[in-house]
Design a protein around this motif. Structure first.
Motif, mmCIF file in Angstrom:
data_model
loop_
_atom_site.group_PDB
_atom_site.id
_atom_site.type_symbol
_atom_site.label_atom_id
_atom_site.label_comp_id
_atom_site.label_asym_id
_atom_site.label_seq_id
_atom_site.Cartn_x
_atom_site.Cartn_y
_atom_site.Cartn_z
ATOM 1 N N GLY A 40 0.839 -1.198 0.000
ATOM 2 C CA GLY A 40 0.000 0.000 0.000
ATOM 3 C C GLY A 40 0.867 1.237 0.000
ATOM 4 N N LYS A 64 -5.885 1.923 -7.897
ATOM 5 C CA LYS A 64 -6.161 3.140 -7.134
ATOM 6 C C LYS A 64 -7.100 2.779 -5.984
ATOM 7 C CE LYS A 64 -7.144 7.895 -8.230
ATOM 8 N NZ LYS A 64 -8.121 8.313 -7.361
ATOM 9 N N VAL A 65 -6.880 3.345 -4.824
ATOM 10 C CA VAL A 65 -7.811 3.126 -3.711
ATOM 11 C C VAL A 65 -8.585 4.416 -3.511
ATOM 12 C CG1 VAL A 65 -7.979 2.675 -1.217
ATOM 13 C CG2 VAL A 65 -6.333 1.419 -2.605
ATOM 14 N N GLU A 67 -11.198 5.049 -1.494
ATOM 15 C CA GLU A 67 -11.660 5.392 -0.140
ATOM 16 C C GLU A 67 -10.608 6.254 0.563
ATOM 17 O OE1 GLU A 67 -11.313 2.203 -1.175
ATOM 18 O OE2 GLU A 67 -13.386 1.563 -1.471
ATOM 19 N N LYS A 70 -6.874 4.422 4.256
ATOM 20 C CA LYS A 70 -5.914 3.602 3.511
ATOM 21 C C LYS A 70 -5.421 2.437 4.365
ATOM 22 C CE LYS A 70 -6.159 6.884 0.400
ATOM 23 N NZ LYS A 70 -7.004 6.725 -0.779
ATOM 24 N N ASN A 73 -7.960 0.085 5.363
ATOM 25 C CA ASN A 73 -8.675 -0.493 4.219
ATOM 26 C C ASN A 73 -8.296 -1.956 3.992
ATOM 27 O OD1 ASN A 73 -9.772 -0.899 1.562
ATOM 28 N ND2 ASN A 73 -9.737 1.324 1.343
ATOM 29 N N LYS A 75 -8.310 -3.418 1.289
ATOM 30 C CA LYS A 75 -7.529 -3.533 0.045
ATOM 31 C C LYS A 75 -6.030 -3.464 0.352
ATOM 32 C CE LYS A 75 -11.069 -1.462 -2.850
ATOM 33 N NZ LYS A 75 -11.601 -0.133 -3.168
#
Ligand code: PEP
Ligand code: MN
Length: 337
Positions: A40, A64-65, A67, A70, A73, A75
């Motif tokens: 990330g 791309k994230v 939200e 980070k 998240n 993801k």
């Protein structure tokens, strides 16, 4: 932005990607999963040349994230996070039950309840020492003495303790005496307090604010994590709606949503959510069904005479029955309790 590495990407390839991100002034959070590593990138990602990054060895894709959270998240960190407090794991297969009185009242009360709830299978002792009360005339807690009594109950039972911190000036004292620091609903957006507890490495139990959205709640977790403390446990404790029969409205859909959006453990507090002791068991079972990783239950030896939150407190006997019911329910969901 996240970089998903190919299955079997080497350590060296992961290091090269992390280095490329850091060279651009970004922070790189590496999460090693069973299938693939995810890196990330936090910071101003507009500086990144995505095409160039995608061409590095071992990179599967760059995503791309969107939200704003980070580090919290999923993801960024696809696996569930397991948090450790004094040898105890929160967020694994075994559900964590935190139980105890709303307020620590005296030595005999807290030690007696601690022994009883441990006997019934609770693994963390809760008890408020600094109480955020709506009325300035209501019992404000035993404060420092309350922390000492909690520490003594821990010595007697071996149970880790969780208690609420309300003041940035207390961080050092709490760090020394408490195992899990609770940020109460009323302080969920006390950003200075979030930053200060973020500078410690203690597990933080972050309650959802009375009228806060899921995204605001996760942004508060992000505040703590962005300061370097990854040990955040989320707690759904009911939100304010037009309904007045219950003290709050338990938002179990938030548990399902947060488990999907975020990798942190989520616990549910059916005591503050309902304000009624007879509703606690059913909502606790519903919380287990919704995927909660733990429960917080208020227990008092003499609820009618409790100095705070008596109407929602179970007696030790009721708590024992509650645990048996919840244990059976957890097994149905393939969890232990
Ligand atoms: C508590 O845990 O006693 C408490 C005050 O909870 P909340 O912040 O959820 O109201
Ligand atoms: Mn309470």
């Amino acid at each position: 932005m996240i970089v998903i590495m190919k299955h079997g990407a080497s350590e060296q390839e992961i290091r090269v990607v992390a280095h490329a991100l850091r060279e651009q002034g970004l922070k790189a959070d590496i999460s090693l999963g069973d299938n693939h590593a995810v890196i990330g990138a936090v910071g101003d990602v507009s500086v990144l040349d995505v095409d160039k990054l995608s061409m590095l060895g071992g990179v599967e894709r760059v995503m791309k994230v969107s939200e704003p959270y980070k580090r919290a998240n999923r993801k960024f960190h696809p696996q569930d996070t397991v948090i450790r407090a004094r040898g105890l794991e929160i967020g694994g297969k075994k559900l964590c039950v935190m139980a105890g009185p709303c307020s620590v009242e005296d030595a005999e009360q807290i030690s007696g309840i601690a022994r009883a709830v441990r006997e019934s299978g609770a693994s963390v002792l809760r008890g408020g020492a600094y109480k955020p009360r709506t009325s300035p005339y209501a019992f404000q807690g035993l404060e420092k003495e309350g922390l000492e009594l909690l520490a003594r109950a821990r010595e007697q039972t071996g149970m880790p303790v969780v208690t609420e911190i309300t003041d940035t000036r207390h961080v050092e004292m709490f760090e020394m005496t408490v195992d899990v620091l609770q940020i109460g609903a009323r302080n969920m957006q006390n950003f200075q307090l979030l930053k200060e507890v973020g500078a410690t490495r203690k597990p933080i139990l972050l309650k959802r604010g009375l009228s806060n959205t899921i995204e605001e709640w996760l942004m508060s977790a992000e505040y703590i994590m962005s300061r370097g403390n990854p040990n955040v446990i989320l707690c759904e404790r009911g939100i304010r709606t037009f309904e007045t029969f219950t003290r709050n409205t338990l938002d179990l859909s938030a548990v399902v949503a947060v488990k999907s959006l975020c990798h942190l453990p989520v616990v549910v507090d059916p005591s503050h959510a309902t304000g009624r002791s007879w509703m606690v068991e059913k909502l606790a079972c519903a919380a287990i069904a919704a995927g909660a990783d733990g429960l917080i239950v208020e227990v008092h030896n003499d609820p009618p005479n409790a100095r705070s939150d008596g109407p929602q407190s179970l007696t030790p006997g009721q708590f024992d029955q509650f645990m048996q019911k919840a244990r059976g329910f957890a097994a149905l969901m393939d969890r232990e309790l």
